[in-house]
Enzyme design. Structure first.
Site, PDB file in Angstrom:
ATOM      1  CE1 TYR A 150     -69.952 -86.341-118.129  1.00 41.76           C
ATOM      2  CE2 TYR A 150     -68.674 -85.021-116.558  1.00 41.76           C
ATOM      3  CZ  TYR A 150     -69.894 -85.451-117.067  1.00 41.76           C
ATOM      4  OH  TYR A 150     -71.055 -84.979-116.500  1.00 41.76           O
ATOM      5  CB  SER A 171     -51.522 -81.144-112.614  1.00 41.65           C
ATOM      6  OG  SER A 171     -52.818 -81.288-112.107  1.00 41.65           O
ATOM      7  NE  ARG A 219     -56.129 -78.460-113.910  1.00 38.89           N
ATOM      8  CZ  ARG A 219     -55.843 -79.650-113.394  1.00 38.89           C
ATOM      9  NH1 ARG A 219     -54.890 -80.405-113.928  1.00 38.89           N
ATOM     10  NH2 ARG A 219     -56.516 -80.102-112.365  1.00 38.89           N
ATOM     11  CE  LYS A 257     -50.319 -83.218-115.949  1.00 35.76           C
ATOM     12  NZ  LYS A 257     -50.570 -84.543-116.597  1.00 35.76           N
ATOM     13  CE  LYS A 267     -52.949 -87.649-120.215  1.00 37.09           C
ATOM     14  NZ  LYS A 267     -51.845 -86.647-120.252  1.00 37.09           N
ATOM     15  NE  ARG A 317     -50.153 -91.291-112.808  1.00 35.46           N
ATOM     16  CZ  ARG A 317     -49.063 -91.345-113.569  1.00 35.46           C
ATOM     17  NH1 ARG A 317     -48.368 -90.245-113.792  1.00 35.46           N
ATOM     18  NH2 ARG A 317     -48.675 -92.476-114.111  1.00 35.46           N
ATOM     19  N   GLY A 352     -54.989 -80.027-119.675  1.00 36.10           N
ATOM     20  CA  GLY A 352     -56.036 -80.860-120.251  1.00 36.10           C
ATOM     21  C   GLY A 352     -55.934 -80.958-121.756  1.00 36.10           C
ATOM     22  CB  THR A 353     -53.114 -80.385-124.149  1.00 38.02           C
ATOM     23  OG1 THR A 353     -52.182 -81.281-123.515  1.00 38.02           O
ATOM     24  CG2 THR A 353     -52.803 -78.964-123.724  1.00 38.02           C
ATOM     25  NE  ARG A 354     -53.001 -87.219-125.807  1.00 41.20           N
ATOM     26  CZ  ARG A 354     -52.675 -87.425-127.086  1.00 41.20           C
ATOM     27  NH1 ARG A 354     -53.613 -87.783-127.959  1.00 41.20           N
ATOM     28  NH2 ARG A 354     -51.447 -87.247-127.500  1.00 41.20           N
TER      29      ARG A 354
END
Length: 315
Positions: A263, A163, A155, A72, A278, A280, A74-76
């Site tokens: 973005y 998250s 993060r 959670k 993503k 949410r 932001g790896t994706r």
């Protein structure tokens, strides 16, 4: 006798240590496939080893870069953005080779079969966020490749906890299963429940210490996940430099989607956004409880900053 037999079995199923290889395969390295061949021969547990080479000259190879976490963080998003670069070949799904015993016992031949086909000049990347917090993973990655280049995206720890809960909550909702409120996880006997797994995953300095036992800090690039959300291009530029890639990704590859609130990507005229899961909204948390959570992370965050020689804009 039983102990001897058990030891013999463990020796058979345990993947063999692989000599280190260059972290980045340059355009001039024409022998990359032969290097790959030697690595696989040394780790193959069977004599009937078969190379996975495509007729167009591409092949499946061990990753030279791994996105190790954090969950959670932001790896994706990081993987999707990095995939804009033509010299990157990314595995589509999380492989969980180093942290799941059933996968690890399959050996490196199985691992390489999960990788995308890539050309000699490309860098193969896989991402599995659970790697960062799994105690056994750093040593296992080191045994495969001591020169591995690692990407870690972090993060604000408090935000990451929220998250983490949100993802599990929605997973239960989709299956029509009830799930407790976040307060029931964060509070235990009137105090902050520090045994909550989501909190443990946000104690970055503890897990980072484990990685630094095996890899020098200059082999681990930390991406600021909060900045990646607000202004992705500068963060991706830093990743390009870390991986010694030619600067191919530019600001025009990103555009802000007002409807989604984050973005999205633009590649060769095509526009695409991350999955609807993503971004949410987090659950509403009592202000005092949130302050207690942020206060708890204050000292661990300081230790992490000292460990990596860098500060982040976290509460």
């Amino acid at each position: 006798m039983a102990a001897f037999l058990l030891g013999a079995v463990l020796l058979i199923v345990q993947p063999q240590i692989v000599p280190s290889r260059p972290a980045i395969i340059s355009n001039a390295e024409t022998s990359s496939q032969s290097v790959q061949r030697e690595l696989l021969k040394k780790t193959s547990q069977k004599n009937d080893f078969k190379e996975n080479i495509h007729s167009n000259g591409s092949c499946q190879q061990l990753p030279q870069t791994i996105i190790i976490g954090v969950r959670k963080g932001g790896t994706r998003a990081l993987l999707e953005m990095l995939s804009l670069h033509p010299d990157i070949a990314a595995a589509e799904s999380e492989v969980h080779f180093f942290d799941w015993e059933d996968h690890y016992r399959n050996g490196l031949q199985w691992y390489i079969n999960q990788m995308p086909f890539s050309y000699p000049h490309q860098i193969t990347v896989e991402k599995t966020p659970a790697y960062f917090t799994s105690p056994k993973v750093p040593e296992r990655v080191y045994n495969m490749n001591q020169s591995m280049r690692l990407l870690l995206i972090l993060r604000d720890p408090s935000e990451r906890v929220l998250s983490d809960y949100t993802q599990v909550f929605y997973n239960h909702m989709q299956k029509h299963k009830p799930y407790p409120s976040i307060e029931q996880f964060l509070i235990k006997n009137g105090e902050l429940n520090v045994d909550y797994k989501a909190i443990n995953r946000s104690l970055y300095y503890i897990h980072m210490q484990n990685w630094l036992k095996y890899f020098p800090l200059d082999h681990i690039h930390i991406v600021d996940g909060d900045k990646l959300i607000k202004d992705p291009f500068p963060e991706i530029e830093k990743v390009e430099r870390f991986l010694k890639l030619s600067p191919q990704i530019n600001a025009s590859n990103f555009y802000f989607n007002k409807t989604k609130g984050f973005y999205c990507l633009r590649d060769s005229g095509r526009e695409r956004c991350l999955h609807e899961s993503k971004g949410r909204a987090h659950p509403q948390v009592d202000t005092r409880l949130l302050e207690k959570l942020q206060e708890y992370f204050h000292e661990p965050n300081k230790k992490f900053f000292e460990l990596v020689g860098r500060t982040f804009d976290w509460h």
